[in-house]
Scaffold this active site. Structure first.
Site, PDB file in Angstrom:
ATOM      1  N   ASP A  70     106.200 -55.135   4.036  1.00  0.00           N
ATOM      2  CA  ASP A  70     106.747 -55.998   2.988  1.00  0.00           C
ATOM      3  C   ASP A  70     107.398 -55.208   1.862  1.00  0.00           C
ATOM      4  O   ASP A  70     107.282 -53.974   1.798  1.00  0.00           O
ATOM      5  CB  ASP A  70     105.649 -56.923   2.431  1.00  0.00           C
ATOM      6  CG  ASP A  70     104.334 -56.194   2.145  1.00  0.00           C
ATOM      7  OD1 ASP A  70     104.325 -54.955   2.120  1.00  0.00           O
ATOM      8  OD2 ASP A  70     103.322 -56.881   1.955  1.00  0.00           O
ATOM      9  N   ASN A 141      92.867 -62.640  -2.132  1.00  0.00           N
ATOM     10  CA  ASN A 141      92.879 -64.027  -1.640  1.00  0.00           C
ATOM     11  C   ASN A 141      92.987 -64.107  -0.120  1.00  0.00           C
ATOM     12  O   ASN A 141      93.281 -65.163   0.429  1.00  0.00           O
ATOM     13  CB  ASN A 141      94.041 -64.796  -2.296  1.00  0.00           C
ATOM     14  CG  ASN A 141      95.401 -64.177  -1.969  1.00  0.00           C
ATOM     15  OD1 ASN A 141      95.478 -63.190  -1.243  1.00  0.00           O
ATOM     16  ND2 ASN A 141      96.462 -64.753  -2.499  1.00  0.00           N
ATOM     17  N   HIS A 143      95.210 -62.536   1.723  1.00  0.00           N
ATOM     18  CA  HIS A 143      96.557 -62.399   2.288  1.00  0.00           C
ATOM     19  C   HIS A 143      96.674 -61.121   3.124  1.00  0.00           C
ATOM     20  O   HIS A 143      95.943 -60.154   2.913  1.00  0.00           O
ATOM     21  CB  HIS A 143      97.654 -62.495   1.215  1.00  0.00           C
ATOM     22  CG  HIS A 143      97.840 -61.300   0.331  1.00  0.00           C
ATOM     23  ND1 HIS A 143      98.473 -61.368  -0.896  1.00  0.00           N
ATOM     24  CD2 HIS A 143      97.501 -59.994   0.470  1.00  0.00           C
ATOM     25  CE1 HIS A 143      98.519 -60.167  -1.439  1.00  0.00           C
ATOM     26  NE2 HIS A 143      97.933 -59.323  -0.645  1.00  0.00           N
ATOM     27  N   GLU A 148     100.656 -65.302   1.947  1.00  0.00           N
ATOM     28  CA  GLU A 148      99.667 -65.851   1.023  1.00  0.00           C
ATOM     29  C   GLU A 148      98.949 -67.027   1.701  1.00  0.00           C
ATOM     30  O   GLU A 148      99.406 -67.536   2.733  1.00  0.00           O
ATOM     31  CB  GLU A 148     100.383 -66.323  -0.253  1.00  0.00           C
ATOM     32  CG  GLU A 148     101.179 -65.232  -0.984  1.00  0.00           C
ATOM     33  CD  GLU A 148     100.318 -64.198  -1.720  1.00  0.00           C
ATOM     34  OE1 GLU A 148      99.101 -64.092  -1.444  1.00  0.00           O
ATOM     35  OE2 GLU A 148     100.887 -63.474  -2.564  1.00  0.00           O
TER      36      GLU A 148
HETATM   37  C1  F6R Z   1     100.962 -54.195   0.918  1.00  0.00           C
HETATM   38  C2  F6R Z   1     100.464 -55.446   1.498  1.00  0.00           C
HETATM   39  C3  F6R Z   1      99.329 -56.182   0.882  1.00  0.00           C
HETATM   40  C4  F6R Z   1      98.145 -55.284   0.517  1.00  0.00           C
HETATM   41  C5  F6R Z   1      97.043 -56.114  -0.149  1.00  0.00           C
HETATM   42  C6  F6R Z   1      95.929 -55.214  -0.671  1.00  0.00           C
HETATM   43  O1  F6R Z   1     102.009 -53.665   1.696  1.00  0.00           O
HETATM   44  O2  F6R Z   1     100.997 -55.888   2.460  1.00  0.00           O
HETATM   45  O3  F6R Z   1      98.909 -57.212   1.759  1.00  0.00           O
HETATM   46  O4  F6R Z   1      97.652 -54.667   1.667  1.00  0.00           O
HETATM   47  O5  F6R Z   1      97.552 -56.835  -1.224  1.00  0.00           O
HETATM   48  O6  F6R Z   1      96.418 -54.472  -1.740  1.00  0.00           O
HETATM   49  P1  F6R Z   1      95.595 -53.249  -2.311  1.00  0.00           P
HETATM   50  O7  F6R Z   1      95.487 -52.283  -1.198  1.00  0.00           O
HETATM   51  O8  F6R Z   1      96.434 -52.701  -3.434  1.00  0.00           O
HETATM   52  O9  F6R Z   1      94.290 -53.779  -2.738  1.00  0.00           O
END
Ligand code: F6R
Length: 249
Positions: A70, A141, A143, A148
């Site tokens: 992403d 959450n 995701h 989301e």
């Molecule tokens: C990032 C991504 C997100 C993160 C998730 C956890 O490329 O796709 O899904 O893996 O938000 O973020 P952190 O690792 O910062 O807690």
């Protein structure tokens, strides 16, 4: 449903070292393996270990092909909080990956070009033969990528609006600048297309999302729960992220 493999480590660093050793063995067998990469806090120890292996053990990652999950949109690629900048500074430069072989969706495309950009991104994944190993973190959450809650299992790569909790968490990285309202992300169906998936989650703040993903209902309210439809998923947790799982209580 398929039982995921569960690996629990004392620390995120221990998990990073174990996963890096696995990637080293994978790349020794297939130097141009296709890996799906996440950004964020979760893979930092893994990427640091990949860099250490390149530096100290001369492991060569330069033929690995990769696709990031992403990117924020709209956002200049050079912005310090872009996922492109993250990959450059945390993986490509320190570990010697080839920037031309690691693709990242662009946060710079104009609105009218988004569909074509996403179609081209998906076509390059297909041309590469698909993603062999998709690495993931999980959001507070539940995701995965920027899928989301509410994202269906059939979702494909697309432009999505970011949840408030996701934008709040990103605020520190953006400093004075607004956190972008949207992101371009691979969809849940794209993630499920990977041959293998490894999800990392560390720290007590992830415990609830991990529990919902592994033990809650399999539905879009916790997108990571949809990974239970995949036959080959490994969860690498630290003890804190595992603390709410039924087996420990
Ligand atoms: C990032 C991504 C997100 C993160 C998730 C956890 O490329 O796709 O899904 O893996 O938000 O973020 P952190 O690792 O910062 O807690």
């Amino acid at each position: 449903m398929n039982a995921p493999h569960l690996q629990i480590y004392p620390t995120a660093q221990a998990a990073g070292i174990a996963l890096a050793a696995e990637l080293r063995a994978l790349v020794a067998r297939q130097p141009d393996v296709v890996i799906g990469f996440p950004t964020g806090g979760t893979p930092r120890q893994l990427y640091a270990e990949l860099a250490r292996l390149a530096r100290e053990d001369k492991v060569d990652w330069s033929q690995v092909r990769g696709f990031n999950l992403d990117e924020y949109w709209p956002l200049a690629s050079e912005h310090p909080a872009s996922f492109r900048s993250f990959m450059l500074h945390n993986l490509i430069e320190p570990a010697g990956f080839d920037a031309d072989l690691l693709r990242i969706p662009s946060g710079e495309v104009a609105t009218e070009e988004i569909d074509a950009h996403i179609a081209a991104y998906q076509a390059s994944i297909r041309e590469a033969g698909g993603i062999y190993l998709q690495l993931l973190g999980i959001g507070l959450n539940g995701h995965i990528g920027f899928n989301e809650p509410g994202s269906p299992a059939t979702s494909r790569a697309r432009l999505v609006e970011l949840a408030e909790v996701t934008r709040n968490r990103a605020r520190a990285q953006f400093g004075e600048d607004e956190v972008p309202s949207h992101g371009i992300t691979l969809g849940i169906a794209d993630i499920l297309d990977a041959e293998r998936v490894t999800v990392m989650a560390f720290g007590a703040e992830k415990a609830q999302a991990v529990c919902a993903a592994l033990e809650g209902a399999i539905d879009s309210s916790c997108p990571a729960s949809l990974l239970r439809r995949h036959p080959n998923v490994t969860w690498m947790l630290d003890t804190e992220a595992a603390q709410e799982l039924g087996m420990f209580n």
